[in-house]
Design an enzyme around this catalytic site. Structure first.
Site, PDB file in Angstrom:
ATOM      1  N   TYR A  33      71.033  54.518  25.680  1.00 25.57           N
ATOM      2  CA  TYR A  33      72.001  55.428  25.075  1.00 25.57           C
ATOM      3  C   TYR A  33      73.376  55.212  25.667  1.00 25.57           C
ATOM      4  O   TYR A  33      73.542  54.535  26.685  1.00 25.57           O
ATOM      5  CB  TYR A  33      71.563  56.888  25.256  1.00 25.57           C
ATOM      6  N   ARG A  52      78.518  47.742  28.049  1.00 33.12           N
ATOM      7  CA  ARG A  52      77.364  48.251  28.813  1.00 33.12           C
ATOM      8  C   ARG A  52      76.148  48.419  27.901  1.00 33.12           C
ATOM      9  O   ARG A  52      75.012  48.125  28.285  1.00 33.12           O
ATOM     10  CB  ARG A  52      77.718  49.575  29.496  1.00 33.12           C
ATOM     11  N   ARG A 100      51.192  53.322  18.483  1.00 36.85           N
ATOM     12  CA  ARG A 100      51.352  53.434  19.936  1.00 36.85           C
ATOM     13  C   ARG A 100      50.568  52.362  20.690  1.00 36.85           C
ATOM     14  O   ARG A 100      49.348  52.277  20.579  1.00 36.85           O
ATOM     15  CB  ARG A 100      50.929  54.830  20.413  1.00 36.85           C
ATOM     16  N   HIS A 102      51.550  49.991  24.508  1.00 37.25           N
ATOM     17  CA  HIS A 102      52.627  49.764  25.473  1.00 37.25           C
ATOM     18  C   HIS A 102      53.427  48.489  25.187  1.00 37.25           C
ATOM     19  O   HIS A 102      54.646  48.492  25.253  1.00 37.25           O
ATOM     20  CB  HIS A 102      52.080  49.707  26.899  1.00 37.25           C
ATOM     21  N   LYS A 147      70.999  51.783  31.201  1.00 31.60           N
ATOM     22  CA  LYS A 147      71.206  53.167  30.749  1.00 31.60           C
ATOM     23  C   LYS A 147      70.106  53.564  29.758  1.00 31.60           C
ATOM     24  O   LYS A 147      70.330  53.668  28.549  1.00 31.60           O
ATOM     25  CB  LYS A 147      72.612  53.320  30.140  1.00 31.60           C
ATOM     26  N   GLU A 180      74.119  57.681  43.677  1.00 26.91           N
ATOM     27  CA  GLU A 180      75.020  58.244  42.657  1.00 26.91           C
ATOM     28  C   GLU A 180      74.506  59.628  42.290  1.00 26.91           C
ATOM     29  O   GLU A 180      73.481  60.075  42.815  1.00 26.91           O
ATOM     30  CB  GLU A 180      75.064  57.343  41.419  1.00 26.91           C
ATOM     31  N   LEU A 205      74.144  53.134  38.072  1.00 27.89           N
ATOM     32  CA  LEU A 205      74.700  52.822  36.758  1.00 27.89           C
ATOM     33  C   LEU A 205      76.164  52.393  36.925  1.00 27.89           C
ATOM     34  O   LEU A 205      76.901  53.018  37.701  1.00 27.89           O
ATOM     35  CB  LEU A 205      74.631  54.055  35.856  1.00 27.89           C
TER      36      LEU A 205
END
Ligand code: PLP
Length: 286
Positions: A33, A52, A100, A102, A147, A180, A205
């Site tokens: 995101y 990014r 579903r 993995h 991220k 952070e 990040l």
């Protein structure tokens, strides 16, 4: 007026917008995101957010949903349809829908969701109040430089901060050094005017605001050293602050209940906030 969200090619009323129950973002946090601020309708540091985002997608081997130009059109359209000039756009990209399992699906279509919210930059009063932080062990996985939407340790840390009467939690690594914040980068000011923040690596990040503040500091001839610092050093620092897309440059006035400096926003932090604001004006939509 109902809020409008973009979901996989369609602009929908947000209360009617939904994703498939087998979206891998929902089932595995298999997605990334970005949060981008808009001021007076202009997206701030858009290229850095896109850089990014590309990196996060590459690291997870998720195909981009579209090119940058098309994504930029969607972001602006979501802002426009929500009549937002000052606010944030949130974009989430996942590996898409698949039964579903993995391992990556043999084929799936990257999913894209964009929402927006009205939000003003931090007010002068908010900056004057500053924020209190607590420190918590950094229990995240070893790649918080990506991220991803997988934010459970960040959620738990922020909740712990709120329950302690603070606004942010700073993660601390095994050596007692601050990595952070749960949604911000961490900084201190030591000596006469030496600004310190942890260097980039796989353990934090690469904040877009962090980078723009580094540029702003260099423009203003403020000395910045990228090195890690301990919680103890932070508590003894003259000043501390945090940075993020929504917090800009926000003074930290206490760490684990210990006042930082005289417990009020410090001069270097204020200078950097001003320098950041000036730079943002110039960088919007670049
Ligand atoms: N660190 C973490 C863990 C974050 O989640 C964020 C923002 O969401 C930041 C730092 C600050 O990044 P940016 O300045 O790009 O908003």
């Amino acid at each position: 007026m109902s809020r409008i969200a973009y979901v996989n090619g369609r602009y929908l009323r947000q209360h009617e917008a939904a994703v498939n129950v087998e979206d891998r973002g929902y089932q595995f946090s298999d997605g990334v995101y970005e949060v981008i601020a808009a001021e007076r309708g202009r997206l701030i540091d858009l290229d850095r957010h896109f850089d990014r985002l590309d990196r996060s997608l590459r690291e997870l081997r998720i195909a981009p949903p579209c090119d940058r130009a098309a994504l930029g059109v969607v972001l602006r359209e979501v802002l426009r349809r929500n009549r937002i000039a000052d606010g944030i756009v949130y974009l989430q990209i996942t590996r898409g829908v698949a039964r579903r399992n993995h391992a990556f699906p043999a084929s799936s279509r990257t999913a894209l969701v964009v929402t927006a919210a009205r939000k003003r930059p931090p007010s002068a009063a908010a900056v004057e109040r500053g924020v209190r932080v607590i420190t918590v062990p950094d229990i995240r996985w070893k790649r918080p430089d990506i991220k991803t939407v997988s934010l459970l340790p960040n959620v738990l840390a922020k909740q712990q901060a709120v329950e302690a009467g603070a606004e942010e939690a700073w993660f601390v690594d095994g050596e007692g050094r601050v990595t952070e914040g749960s949604s911000t980068n961490a900084w201190i000011v030591v000596g006469p005017a030496e600004v310190v923040t942890r260097p980039l690596g796989t353990d934090i990040l690469a904040g877009v605001t962090r980078q723009t503040v580094l540029d702003a500091a260099r423009d203003s001839n403020i000395r910045v050293v990228e090195r890690s610092f301990t919680v103890e050093e932070a508590k003894r620092a003259n000043e501390a602050f945090l940075t993020s897309t929504t917090s800009y440059v926000m003074p930290v006035v206490a760490i684990d209940g210990t006042p930082v400096g005289d417990g009020r926003p410090g001069p270097v932090t204020r200078l950097l906030l001003d320098a950041y604001r000036r730079r943002v004006e110039g960088r919007a939509e670049r």
